[in-house]
Design a protein around this motif. Structure first.
Motif, short mmCIF file in Angstrom:
data_model
loop_
_atom_site.label_atom_id
_atom_site.label_comp_id
_atom_site.label_asym_id
_atom_site.label_seq_id
_atom_site.Cartn_x
_atom_site.Cartn_y
_atom_site.Cartn_z
N GLU A 41 0.73 -1.19 0.15
CA GLU A 41 -0.01 -0.05 0.07
C GLU A 41 0.93 1.29 -0.04
O GLU A 41 0.69 2.13 -0.69
CB GLU A 41 -0.95 0.06 1.28
N GLU A 42 1.98 1.11 0.72
CA GLU A 42 2.86 2.38 0.91
C GLU A 42 3.68 2.50 -0.38
O GLU A 42 3.92 3.72 -0.77
CB GLU A 42 3.77 2.34 2.19
N MET A 44 2.66 1.61 -3.39
CA MET A 44 2.01 2.31 -4.48
C MET A 44 1.68 3.56 -4.18
O MET A 44 1.36 4.45 -5.09
CB MET A 44 0.52 1.45 -4.49
N ARG A 45 1.43 4.26 -2.97
CA ARG A 45 1.28 5.57 -2.66
C ARG A 45 2.54 6.43 -3.22
O ARG A 45 2.11 7.46 -3.63
CB ARG A 45 0.96 5.72 -1.25
N ARG A 46 3.60 5.88 -2.97
CA ARG A 46 4.79 6.51 -3.41
C ARG A 46 4.85 6.34 -5.07
O ARG A 46 5.68 7.21 -5.41
CB ARG A 46 6.16 6.06 -2.66
N CYS A 47 4.42 5.65 -5.61
CA CYS A 47 4.55 5.28 -7.07
C CYS A 47 3.59 6.32 -7.60
O CYS A 47 4.06 6.96 -8.74
CB CYS A 47 4.07 4.01 -7.52
N GLY A 48 2.55 6.79 -7.09
CA GLY A 48 1.87 7.95 -7.62
C GLY A 48 0.42 7.07 -8.31
O GLY A 48 0.36 6.08 -8.51
N GLU A 49 -0.49 8.04 -8.99
CA GLU A 49 -1.76 7.44 -9.32
C GLU A 49 -1.69 7.10 -10.69
O GLU A 49 -2.63 6.16 -11.00
CB GLU A 49 -2.72 8.56 -8.73
#
Length: 87
Positions: A41-42, A44-49
């Motif tokens: 989850e973290e 993916m959050r750091r990857c961007g939308e």
């Protein structure tokens, strides 16, 4: 070729392998110290939308398998050659 030369080459190669192994352990320790485990989850959050989760997590898994690093320690900004000294 004399036994002295052969022995010297064997000793040199053994020392070179030991130094390389030590360097790899140091690089891994330094990387792990800077990169604590990261959840998907973290990650993916750091990857961007704009990055599809299935693509990002597949690349993460490939990086982990290629580098020998634990999956949770691979970050979106991890670089195989610069950070993990592969290649």
């Amino acid at each position: 070729m004399s036994w002295g030369i052969i022995s010297g080459v064997i000793i040199f190669v053994t020392i070179l392998a030991a130094v390389e192994s030590y360097r790899d352990r140091i690089v891994k320790k330094e990387y792990l110290d800077k990169h604590p485990p990261l959840s998907d989850e973290e990650f993916m959050r750091r990857c961007g939308e704009n990055i599809p989760p299935e693509v990002a997590l597949k690349v993460r898994r490939i990086f982990s398998e290629t580098s020998g690093m634990d999956y949770e320690h691979i970050y979106p900004d991890t670089r195989l050659f610069e950070d993990l000294k592969l290649g």
